[in-house]
Scaffold this motif. Structure first.
Motif, PDB file in Angstrom:
ATOM      1  N   PRO A   1       0.550  -0.967   0.042  1.00  0.00           N
ATOM      2  CA  PRO A   1       0.120   0.148   0.185  1.00  0.00           C
ATOM      3  C   PRO A   1       0.946   1.168  -0.029  1.00  0.00           C
ATOM      4  CG  PRO A   1       0.135  -0.955   2.165  1.00  0.00           C
ATOM      5  CD  PRO A   1       0.747  -2.023   1.180  1.00  0.00           C
ATOM      6  N   HIS A   2       0.576   2.182  -0.729  1.00  0.00           N
ATOM      7  CA  HIS A   2       1.008   3.414  -0.915  1.00  0.00           C
ATOM      8  C   HIS A   2       0.096   4.423  -0.002  1.00  0.00           C
ATOM      9  CE1 HIS A   2       3.947   2.426  -3.833  1.00  0.00           C
ATOM     10  NE2 HIS A   2       2.702   1.675  -4.578  1.00  0.00           N
ATOM     11  N   TYR A   3       0.954   5.275   1.084  1.00  0.00           N
ATOM     12  CA  TYR A   3       0.108   6.197   1.707  1.00  0.00           C
ATOM     13  C   TYR A   3       0.672   7.649   1.255  1.00  0.00           C
ATOM     14  CZ  TYR A   3       0.320   2.337   4.960  1.00  0.00           C
ATOM     15  OH  TYR A   3      -0.082   1.081   5.562  1.00  0.00           O
ATOM     16  N   GLY A   4      -0.401   8.593   1.560  1.00  0.00           N
ATOM     17  CA  GLY A   4      -0.294   9.856   1.189  1.00  0.00           C
ATOM     18  C   GLY A   4      -0.006  10.632   2.143  1.00  0.00           C
ATOM     19  N   THR A   5      -0.382  12.005   2.053  1.00  0.00           N
ATOM     20  CA  THR A   5       0.198  13.015   3.090  1.00  0.00           C
ATOM     21  C   THR A   5      -1.186  13.961   3.428  1.00  0.00           C
ATOM     22  OG1 THR A   5       0.625  14.550   1.097  1.00  0.00           O
ATOM     23  CG2 THR A   5       2.332  13.224   1.934  1.00  0.00           C
ATOM     24  N   HIS A   6      -2.326  13.622   3.149  1.00  0.00           N
ATOM     25  CA  HIS A   6      -3.300  14.438   3.208  1.00  0.00           C
ATOM     26  C   HIS A   6      -3.797  14.035   4.818  1.00  0.00           C
ATOM     27  CE1 HIS A   6      -7.505  16.227   3.280  1.00  0.00           C
ATOM     28  NE2 HIS A   6      -7.232  16.445   1.660  1.00  0.00           N
ATOM     29  N   PRO A   7      -3.939  15.219   5.732  1.00  0.00           N
ATOM     30  CA  PRO A   7      -4.338  14.928   7.158  1.00  0.00           C
ATOM     31  C   PRO A   7      -6.026  14.671   7.276  1.00  0.00           C
ATOM     32  CG  PRO A   7      -3.700  17.170   6.522  1.00  0.00           C
ATOM     33  CD  PRO A   7      -3.528  16.432   5.427  1.00  0.00           C
ATOM     34  N   LEU A   8      -6.087  14.345   8.341  1.00  0.00           N
ATOM     35  CA  LEU A   8      -7.828  14.475   8.744  1.00  0.00           C
ATOM     36  C   LEU A   8      -7.872  15.614   9.246  1.00  0.00           C
ATOM     37  CD1 LEU A   8      -7.819  10.784  10.501  1.00  0.00           C
ATOM     38  CD2 LEU A   8      -9.030  11.391   8.523  1.00  0.00           C
ATOM     39  N   PRO A   9      -9.642  15.891   9.085  1.00  0.00           N
ATOM     40  CA  PRO A   9     -10.009  17.359   9.374  1.00  0.00           C
ATOM     41  C   PRO A   9      -9.748  17.210  11.071  1.00  0.00           C
ATOM     42  CG  PRO A   9     -11.752  15.814   8.825  1.00  0.00           C
ATOM     43  CD  PRO A   9     -10.281  15.202   8.115  1.00  0.00           C
TER      44      PRO A   9
ATOM     45  N   VAL B   1     -12.562   4.060  -0.077  1.00  0.00           N
ATOM     46  CA  VAL B   1     -13.168   4.053   1.502  1.00  0.00           C
ATOM     47  C   VAL B   1     -12.686   5.193   2.118  1.00  0.00           C
ATOM     48  CG1 VAL B   1     -13.162   2.897   3.529  1.00  0.00           C
ATOM     49  CG2 VAL B   1     -13.120   1.393   1.518  1.00  0.00           C
ATOM     50  N   LEU B   2     -13.652   6.139   2.724  1.00  0.00           N
ATOM     51  CA  LEU B   2     -13.204   7.437   3.355  1.00  0.00           C
ATOM     52  C   LEU B   2     -13.453   7.468   4.720  1.00  0.00           C
ATOM     53  CD1 LEU B   2     -14.654   7.566   0.079  1.00  0.00           C
ATOM     54  CD2 LEU B   2     -14.098  10.350   0.611  1.00  0.00           C
ATOM     55  N   LEU B   3     -12.643   7.957   5.353  1.00  0.00           N
ATOM     56  CA  LEU B   3     -12.893   8.374   6.989  1.00  0.00           C
ATOM     57  C   LEU B   3     -12.787   9.828   7.039  1.00  0.00           C
ATOM     58  CD1 LEU B   3     -12.920   7.247   9.839  1.00  0.00           C
ATOM     59  CD2 LEU B   3     -10.389   7.558   9.708  1.00  0.00           C
ATOM     60  N   ASP B   4     -13.940  10.544   7.556  1.00  0.00           N
ATOM     61  CA  ASP B   4     -14.025  11.882   7.688  1.00  0.00           C
ATOM     62  C   ASP B   4     -13.942  12.737   6.262  1.00  0.00           C
ATOM     63  OD1 ASP B   4     -14.982  11.590  10.303  1.00  0.00           O
ATOM     64  OD2 ASP B   4     -12.869  11.858  11.156  1.00  0.00           O
ATOM     65  N   GLY B   5     -14.454  11.901   5.022  1.00  0.00           N
ATOM     66  CA  GLY B   5     -14.138  12.698   3.999  1.00  0.00           C
ATOM     67  C   GLY B   5     -12.839  12.454   3.240  1.00  0.00           C
ATOM     68  N   VAL B   6     -11.899  11.752   3.821  1.00  0.00           N
ATOM     69  CA  VAL B   6     -10.605  11.717   3.357  1.00  0.00           C
ATOM     70  C   VAL B   6     -10.352  10.153   2.750  1.00  0.00           C
ATOM     71  CG1 VAL B   6      -8.019  11.919   3.463  1.00  0.00           C
ATOM     72  CG2 VAL B   6      -9.686  13.506   4.605  1.00  0.00           C
ATOM     73  N   PRO B   7      -9.959   9.845   1.578  1.00  0.00           N
ATOM     74  CA  PRO B   7      -9.675   8.454   1.350  1.00  0.00           C
ATOM     75  C   PRO B   7      -8.739   7.766   2.251  1.00  0.00           C
ATOM     76  CG  PRO B   7      -9.988   9.904  -0.711  1.00  0.00           C
ATOM     77  CD  PRO B   7      -9.923  10.984   0.602  1.00  0.00           C
TER      78      PRO B   7
ATOM     79  N   PRO C   1      -1.582   9.608   5.735  1.00  0.00           N
ATOM     80  CA  PRO C   1      -0.234   9.201   6.049  1.00  0.00           C
ATOM     81  C   PRO C   1      -0.269   7.965   6.960  1.00  0.00           C
ATOM     82  CG  PRO C   1      -0.437  11.493   6.459  1.00  0.00           C
ATOM     83  CD  PRO C   1      -1.869  11.091   6.030  1.00  0.00           C
ATOM     84  N   ARG C   2       0.583   6.865   6.927  1.00  0.00           N
ATOM     85  CA  ARG C   2       0.441   5.761   7.694  1.00  0.00           C
ATOM     86  C   ARG C   2       0.272   5.873   8.986  1.00  0.00           C
ATOM     87  NH1 ARG C   2       3.946   2.361  10.194  1.00  0.00           N
ATOM     88  NH2 ARG C   2       5.799   3.646   9.780  1.00  0.00           N
ATOM     89  N   ARG C   3       1.003   6.820   9.864  1.00  0.00           N
ATOM     90  CA  ARG C   3       0.860   7.004  11.243  1.00  0.00           C
ATOM     91  C   ARG C   3      -0.392   7.526  11.610  1.00  0.00           C
ATOM     92  NH1 ARG C   3       5.540   8.704  15.137  1.00  0.00           N
ATOM     93  NH2 ARG C   3       6.408   6.886  14.257  1.00  0.00           N
ATOM     94  N   THR C   4      -0.877   8.454  10.781  1.00  0.00           N
ATOM     95  CA  THR C   4      -2.295   8.980  11.133  1.00  0.00           C
ATOM     96  C   THR C   4      -3.481   8.027  10.885  1.00  0.00           C
ATOM     97  OG1 THR C   4      -1.404  11.263  10.089  1.00  0.00           O
ATOM     98  CG2 THR C   4      -3.958  10.987  10.040  1.00  0.00           C
ATOM     99  N   LEU C   5      -3.201   7.337   9.880  1.00  0.00           N
ATOM    100  CA  LEU C   5      -4.252   6.174   9.628  1.00  0.00           C
ATOM    101  C   LEU C   5      -4.306   5.549  10.876  1.00  0.00           C
ATOM    102  CD1 LEU C   5      -6.266   4.810   7.633  1.00  0.00           C
ATOM    103  CD2 LEU C   5      -4.262   3.273   6.995  1.00  0.00           C
ATOM    104  N   ARG C   6      -3.283   4.928  11.205  1.00  0.00           N
ATOM    105  CA  ARG C   6      -3.027   3.786  12.389  1.00  0.00           C
ATOM    106  C   ARG C   6      -3.610   4.445  13.593  1.00  0.00           C
ATOM    107  NH1 ARG C   6      -4.757   0.210   9.380  1.00  0.00           N
ATOM    108  NH2 ARG C   6      -3.298  -0.117   7.590  1.00  0.00           N
TER     109      ARG C   6
END
Length: 686
Positions: free
Chosen positions: A315-323, A396-402, A407-412
């Motif tokens: 999996p590739h991770y992005g840099t978009h933060p959660l709101p 699949v989106l969480l709080d509007g962000v795919p 980022p991996r750490r944000t996701l986990r």
């Protein structure tokens, strides 16, 4: 084999300083061996002619011999160090790749096969620097010997060149044959390892069934093929050794015969004849690369198996933060007062491995149960929600962000995930509960210890010799205790979403009821997605996603879905006689099966964990262990003494009626999803 050859060269390149040391010692030693015949020849001539330089040439020859011995000693040390360094680096890279790839790897390869490839095969590839330098090093004296013989007499060089060509043909055929046979040998090794790991995983079942002998025969069934491959390797080595062994003396005799004729004709001195004989030996020493070529062949075949794992996508991770998580309004269970509630999970036309999920929204702060028969895709849906797998189509989106853009750490940190058989990682229990290496048990963050109390794990952990600092290897745990720690880890890590895939199956009834209450009364207001196998779990959820044969058959509150006989059949071991349509043509749904303890107008008093402690860890007065009283409900584990749900599928006393501040779940307008009920929880106590 192109991918395998690239991996071999990459392993050599990543070998650190050791391949360079190996190359320097090999080339220096080969050059010294190449110079030695010339120096010895000059020494012989000097002593024969009683020349005054005889001491000089003798001392120089001794120095070159010492240099050869030193290079050989350094080479032996560097070969071991380079193999260990290269294998460790490759194994670390492969292990990270396999763990990052996740489900696709474990679905495609058995556990024993992965162990063989990440262990034995990487070790064989790690010997590539030694094999490559060892196979190329003999070229130095061979080329040097040809050049030296040309300078002495070109006719001697021609005799040696013919022999070198014959040796090269033998080595080329040997490399091809050995690579193919070694690949088959390693493949059978992996097959045996896979069978062995499966057998060890079911050792208790095998013992109970009395099938140990039969299982041993099954595990060792591929041994005849392994023997055949091993004999093939032996034959290839023996054949090449015999062929090279025949060529080498023929070459040496040819060079000596030509040199003798030249000596008799007066065209060579005795020293030159000795040098020519030594150069013939050095030139024919190319056959000594046979052993290194065998190692290179095994490294290439092993590299092909390792490179196959590297082709699996990660999996590739992005840099978009959660709101930002808005502050919790007073008097609410968490989330924003308006707008999207934190933890909102969306599926947009998702397809993955036979699972299809249309537009679906799980509102933040709600409890959603996923039900369906075995094989309907429940665990895959949970894996998609936690991004343990990526969909082949849709998002699949969480709080509007795919999820793919986080980022991996944000996701986990945002998603906590618990499974039926959790694997605890780290050195201590504290390490297993914290997402990254952090403080010891005495300095654990408060939310971590709260998560352990919610999972009924805090009390039994504190009874261990070193509490949360107890090494995992020194903490014997039952399946239920290990599952409690897995739940505690999910509770501690998931900041917005908790995904539980049959994560309470090993808990006793009292503990499971307490864990269920911790989920329904989550003060942090997180979204909870629970793969449900029991009626009570679905009955207490805000909404249910009903999966059937990889598709979403229906969504809605449990009491609405309960009217469908097919839905009721999920929770019934045998069809109820009244499930058939009545003679009048009207269908009268039967009374549903008895469920577990329900919530009345508010949740009952907290039930103690099985070890006699309340969720906060305090012991129950006057008793060591708490047990449900006669007639008391049994949480999510089930029991005949619990109150039965009503005909509409609700639990007895469930506050889902009108006038109690709980509206029915309706499709999310414009998104085809689910809207939360007003309380966002299970019972009327929220």
């Amino acid at each position: 084999m192109q991918a395998a050859d690239r991996l071999v060269l990459d392993t050599v390149r990543r070998g650190g300083p050791w391949p360079a040391i190996l190359a320097v010692t090999a080339i220096t030693g080969a050059a010294a061996e190449l110079a030695l015949p010339y120096l010895v020849g000059r020494t012989v001539d000097a002593f024969t002619a009683a020349a005054p330089q005889q001491t000089f040439w003798l001392a120089l020859s001794a120095a070159v011999v010492a240099a050869v011995m030193l290079c050989e000693s350094l080479g032996v040390w560097a070969r071991g160090a380079s193999a260990a360094h290269a294998a460790a680096g490759l194994r670390l890279r492969l292990l990270r790749h396999v763990l990052a790839a996740g489900l696709p790897v474990t679905r495609r390869y058995p556990g024993g096969e992965l162990v063989t490839r990440t262990g034995l095969n990487t070790e064989e590839v790690g010997r590539a620097p030694e094999a490559v330098t060892g196979a190329l090093a003999p070229l130095v004296p061979t080329v040097g010997a040809l050049v030296a013989l040309v300078l002495i007499d070109p006719r001697l060089a021609a005799a040696l060149a013919a022999g070198v060509v014959a040796i090269l043909l033998v080595l080329r055929a040997f490399l091809r044959t050995t690579t193919a046979v070694a690949g088959g040998y390693q493949e059978v090794q992996g097959e045996i390892a896979a069978r062995l790991v499966d057998a060890l995983g079911g050792a208790r079942t095998i013992t109970a069934a009395g099938t140990a002998d039969r299982e041993a025969r099954r595990v060792l069934g591929p041994l005849p093929r392994l023997r055949a491959r091993g004999l093939g390797l032996w034959r290839a080595n023996a054949t090449a050794g015999v062929q090279a062994g025949l060529v080498v003396p023929v070459v040496e005799i040819a060079v000596l015969a030509a040199g003798g004729l030249l000596l008799a004709a007066g065209d060579l001195t005795i020293g030159e004849l000795y040098a020519a004989a030594r150069y013939a030996v050095l030139g024919a020493a190319l056959s000594g690369a046979l052993g290194y070529l065998g190692g290179l062949a095994r490294a290439r075949s092993a590299a092909a198996r390792v490179a196959e794992l590297f082709t699996l996508p990660t999996p590739h991770y992005g840099t978009h933060p959660l709101p930002p998580h808005p502050p919790k309004p007073s008097g609410t269970a968490g989330g924003a007062a308006s707008g999207r509630t934190p933890g909102t999970l969306e599926f947009r036309s998702v397809t993955a491995a036979g699972l299809a999920v249309p537009e679906l929204v799980i509102p933040g702060g709600t409890v959603t149960a996923v039900v369906g028969r075995s094989g309907s895709g429940k665990s895959l849906l949970a894996a998609l929600a936690a991004r343990l797998a990526d969909p082949s189509g849709g998002a699949v989106l969480l709080d509007g962000v795919p999820l793919t853009e986080l980022p991996r750490r944000t996701l986990r940190r945002a998603i906590g995930y618990a499974v039926e058989r959790p694997v605890l990682t780290g050195d201590t229990i504290a390490d297993a509960l914290t997402p990254y290496p952090g403080p010891s048990g005495d300095d654990l963050p408060e939310h971590v210890t709260e998560a352990a109390r919610a999972a009924c794990a805090d009390s039994f952990v504190r009874r261990l010799p070193d509490g949360y600092d107890t090494p995992l290897a020194d903490a014997p745990m039952s399946g239920g205790e290990r599952q409690r720690l897995g739940l505690a880890r999910a509770f501690a890590r998931g900041e917005r979403l908790l995904v539980l895939d049959d994560a309470t199956s090993s808990l006793d009834t009292v503990t499971e009821r307490q864990v269920a209450r911790a989920l329904t009364e989550d003060p942090r207001g997180r979204t909870r997605l629970i793969v449900a196998h029991r009626l009570a779990t679905a009955a207490r959820a805000d909404q249910v996603i009903w999966l059937d044969n990889g598709a979403v058959r229906a969504t809605g509150p449990h009491h609405d879905l309960w009217q469908d006989p097919a839905y009721r059949a999920i929770f019934q071991s045998t069809p109820h006689p009244t499930d058939a349509p009545a003679a009048s043509g009207k269908h009268h749904p039967p009374p549903p099966p008895r469920a577990r303890e329900g919530f009345a107008d508010g949740p009952p008093a907290p039930a103690p964990c099985r070890d006699g402690h309340l969720p906060g860890g305090a012991p129950v007065e006057g008793e060591d262990r708490a047990a449900p009283a006669p007639g008391q409900g049994e949480g999510l584990a089930g029991g005949p003494s619990a109150p039965a749900p009503r005909r509409d599928g609700r639990l007895a006393g469930d506050a889902l009626t009108s006038g109690e501040g709980r509206g029915a779940a309706v499709p999310h307008q414009g998104q085809g999803g689910l809207a939360p009920r007003q309380s966002g929880g299970f019972g009327g106590g929220r």
